[in-house]
Design a protein around this motif. Structure first.
Motif, PDB file in Angstrom:
ATOM      1  N   ARG A 139      -2.774 -20.471 -25.385  1.00 63.90           N
ATOM      2  CA  ARG A 139      -2.137 -20.732 -26.683  1.00 63.90           C
ATOM      3  C   ARG A 139      -3.170 -21.061 -27.757  1.00 63.90           C
ATOM      4  NH1 ARG A 139       3.138 -22.977 -24.600  1.00 63.90           N
ATOM      5  NH2 ARG A 139       4.308 -21.047 -24.357  1.00 63.90           N
ATOM      6  N   ALA A 140      -4.284 -21.633 -27.356  1.00 64.28           N
ATOM      7  CA  ALA A 140      -5.313 -22.013 -28.326  1.00 64.28           C
ATOM      8  C   ALA A 140      -6.009 -20.798 -28.935  1.00 64.28           C
ATOM      9  CB  ALA A 140      -6.353 -22.915 -27.661  1.00 64.28           C
ATOM     10  N   VAL A 141      -6.033 -19.680 -28.214  1.00 61.39           N
ATOM     11  CA  VAL A 141      -6.800 -18.522 -28.693  1.00 61.39           C
ATOM     12  C   VAL A 141      -5.948 -17.279 -28.928  1.00 61.39           C
ATOM     13  CG1 VAL A 141      -8.912 -19.379 -27.601  1.00 61.39           C
ATOM     14  CG2 VAL A 141      -7.473 -17.709 -26.382  1.00 61.39           C
ATOM     15  N   GLU A 142      -4.661 -17.340 -28.622  1.00 62.02           N
ATOM     16  CA  GLU A 142      -3.830 -16.139 -28.757  1.00 62.02           C
ATOM     17  C   GLU A 142      -3.481 -15.845 -30.214  1.00 62.02           C
ATOM     18  OE1 GLU A 142       0.586 -18.163 -28.155  1.00 62.02           O
ATOM     19  OE2 GLU A 142      -0.407 -17.241 -26.443  1.00 62.02           O
ATOM     20  N   ASN A 143      -3.122 -14.612 -30.449  1.00 59.30           N
ATOM     21  CA  ASN A 143      -2.606 -14.188 -31.744  1.00 59.30           C
ATOM     22  C   ASN A 143      -1.121 -14.556 -31.765  1.00 59.30           C
ATOM     23  OD1 ASN A 143      -1.583 -12.850 -33.964  1.00 59.30           O
ATOM     24  ND2 ASN A 143      -2.650 -10.926 -33.540  1.00 59.30           N
ATOM     25  N   PRO A 144      -0.685 -15.472 -32.613  1.00 59.38           N
ATOM     26  CA  PRO A 144       0.723 -15.884 -32.608  1.00 59.38           C
ATOM     27  C   PRO A 144       1.700 -14.721 -32.794  1.00 59.38           C
ATOM     28  CG  PRO A 144      -0.556 -17.329 -34.027  1.00 59.38           C
ATOM     29  CD  PRO A 144      -1.456 -16.198 -33.623  1.00 59.38           C
ATOM     30  N   ALA A 145       1.278 -13.696 -33.515  1.00 61.49           N
ATOM     31  CA  ALA A 145       2.142 -12.539 -33.750  1.00 61.49           C
ATOM     32  C   ALA A 145       2.183 -11.604 -32.543  1.00 61.49           C
ATOM     33  CB  ALA A 145       1.674 -11.776 -34.981  1.00 61.49           C
ATOM     34  N   ALA A 146       1.202 -11.708 -31.650  1.00 59.28           N
ATOM     35  CA  ALA A 146       1.108 -10.852 -30.464  1.00 59.28           C
ATOM     36  C   ALA A 146       0.361 -11.636 -29.391  1.00 59.28           C
ATOM     37  CB  ALA A 146       0.389  -9.553 -30.804  1.00 59.28           C
ATOM     38  N   PRO A 147       1.058 -12.537 -28.671  1.00 58.90           N
ATOM     39  CA  PRO A 147       0.390 -13.493 -27.772  1.00 58.90           C
ATOM     40  C   PRO A 147      -0.400 -12.898 -26.607  1.00 58.90           C
ATOM     41  CG  PRO A 147       2.654 -14.155 -28.210  1.00 58.90           C
ATOM     42  CD  PRO A 147       2.473 -12.790 -28.804  1.00 58.90           C
ATOM     43  N   ASP A 148      -0.216 -11.629 -26.307  1.00 63.86           N
ATOM     44  CA  ASP A 148      -1.029 -11.027 -25.253  1.00 63.86           C
ATOM     45  C   ASP A 148      -2.433 -10.685 -25.741  1.00 63.86           C
ATOM     46  OD1 ASP A 148       0.794 -11.130 -23.123  1.00 63.86           O
ATOM     47  OD2 ASP A 148       1.717  -9.221 -23.689  1.00 63.86           O
ATOM     48  N   TYR A 149      -2.652 -10.796 -27.055  1.00 62.76           N
ATOM     49  CA  TYR A 149      -3.928 -10.467 -27.680  1.00 62.76           C
ATOM     50  C   TYR A 149      -4.642 -11.741 -28.145  1.00 62.76           C
ATOM     51  CZ  TYR A 149      -2.403  -5.599 -28.004  1.00 62.76           C
ATOM     52  OH  TYR A 149      -1.977  -4.338 -27.704  1.00 62.76           O
ATOM     53  N   ILE A 150      -5.957 -11.707 -28.110  1.00 63.56           N
ATOM     54  CA  ILE A 150      -6.758 -12.774 -28.699  1.00 63.56           C
ATOM     55  C   ILE A 150      -6.556 -12.709 -30.214  1.00 63.56           C
ATOM     56  CG2 ILE A 150      -9.117 -13.599 -29.106  1.00 63.56           C
ATOM     57  CD1 ILE A 150      -9.898 -12.295 -26.427  1.00 63.56           C
ATOM     58  N   HIS A 151      -6.486 -13.862 -30.845  1.00 62.69           N
ATOM     59  CA  HIS A 151      -6.406 -13.901 -32.306  1.00 62.69           C
ATOM     60  C   HIS A 151      -7.608 -13.128 -32.860  1.00 62.69           C
ATOM     61  CE1 HIS A 151      -6.459 -15.325 -36.386  1.00 62.69           C
ATOM     62  NE2 HIS A 151      -5.229 -15.805 -36.199  1.00 62.69           N
ATOM     63  N   PRO A 152      -7.390 -12.236 -33.818  1.00 58.38           N
ATOM     64  CA  PRO A 152      -8.503 -11.420 -34.329  1.00 58.38           C
ATOM     65  C   PRO A 152      -9.710 -12.236 -34.795  1.00 58.38           C
ATOM     66  CG  PRO A 152      -6.418 -10.624 -35.214  1.00 58.38           C
ATOM     67  CD  PRO A 152      -6.117 -11.901 -34.456  1.00 58.38           C
ATOM     68  N   ALA A 153      -9.489 -13.409 -35.366  1.00 58.95           N
ATOM     69  CA  ALA A 153     -10.611 -14.233 -35.839  1.00 58.95           C
ATOM     70  C   ALA A 153     -11.398 -14.857 -34.694  1.00 58.95           C
ATOM     71  CB  ALA A 153     -10.092 -15.340 -36.764  1.00 58.95           C
TER      72      ALA A 153
END
Length: 118
Positions: free
Chosen positions: A76-90
Motif C-alpha cells: 500500500r505504501a508504494v502502489e498506484n492508488p488508481a491501479a494497485p497492481d502497479y507501482i506508483h509512477p513516481a
C-alpha cells in the motif's frame, strides 16, 4: 527458479504459516510485509494474471492473519492508488518491479520502528 511454475497463493500462505509457527516455537517474534506491486514488470513471465491474483490473495491474508506479530504494508505504501497492481509512477525505478529512491523511502516509511523493538 527459472523454468518453475510460479508459486500459488496457497503454497505461499502455507510456507509463511510454517515459518511463523517455527519462529514462535523458538520463542522468536516474526514480522511480515506485504508483497509489492509488479504489474507491468519488464521481465517476461513476471506480470501474469495468475501471479497478480496470487499477490492480491496473499496480501489480503498477510493483512488479516494473526500468524505474524506485526505486519508492514509495503504494498500500500508504494502502489498506484488508481491501479494497485502497479507501482506508483513516481516511485517506480523504471522496470515496473523495482523501486526508485523515493520508492525505497516510502517502503522504509511503512515500517513502524517501535515495532522492531518487539
Amino acid at each position: 527458479m527459472i523454468g518453475e511454475p510460479p508459486a500459488t497463493a496457497g503454497a505461499l500462505i502455507e510456507g509463511f504459516t510454517a515459518l511463523a509457527h517455527r519462529a514462535h516455537a523458538a520463542d522468536l517474534k516474526i514480522l511480515g510485509a506485504t508483497i509489492g506491486p509488479f504489474a507491468g514488470a519488464a521481465y517476461p513471465g513476471i506480470s501474469t494474471p495468475a501471479g497478480l491474483a496470487a499477490r492480491r490473495e496473499v496480501n489480503d491474508w498477510i493483512r488479516t492473519t494473526d500468524a505474524f506479530d506485526a505486519v508492514f504494508d509495503v504494498a500500500r505504501a508504494v502502489e498506484n492508488p488508481a491501479a494497485p497492481d502497479y507501482i506508483h509512477p513516481a516511485l517506480d525505478g523504471g522496470d515496473g518491479m523495482h523501486l526508485n529512491d523515493r520508492g525505497a523511502q516510502a517502503m522504509a516509511d511503512s515500517v513502524d520502528l517501535e515495532t522492531l523493538a518487539l
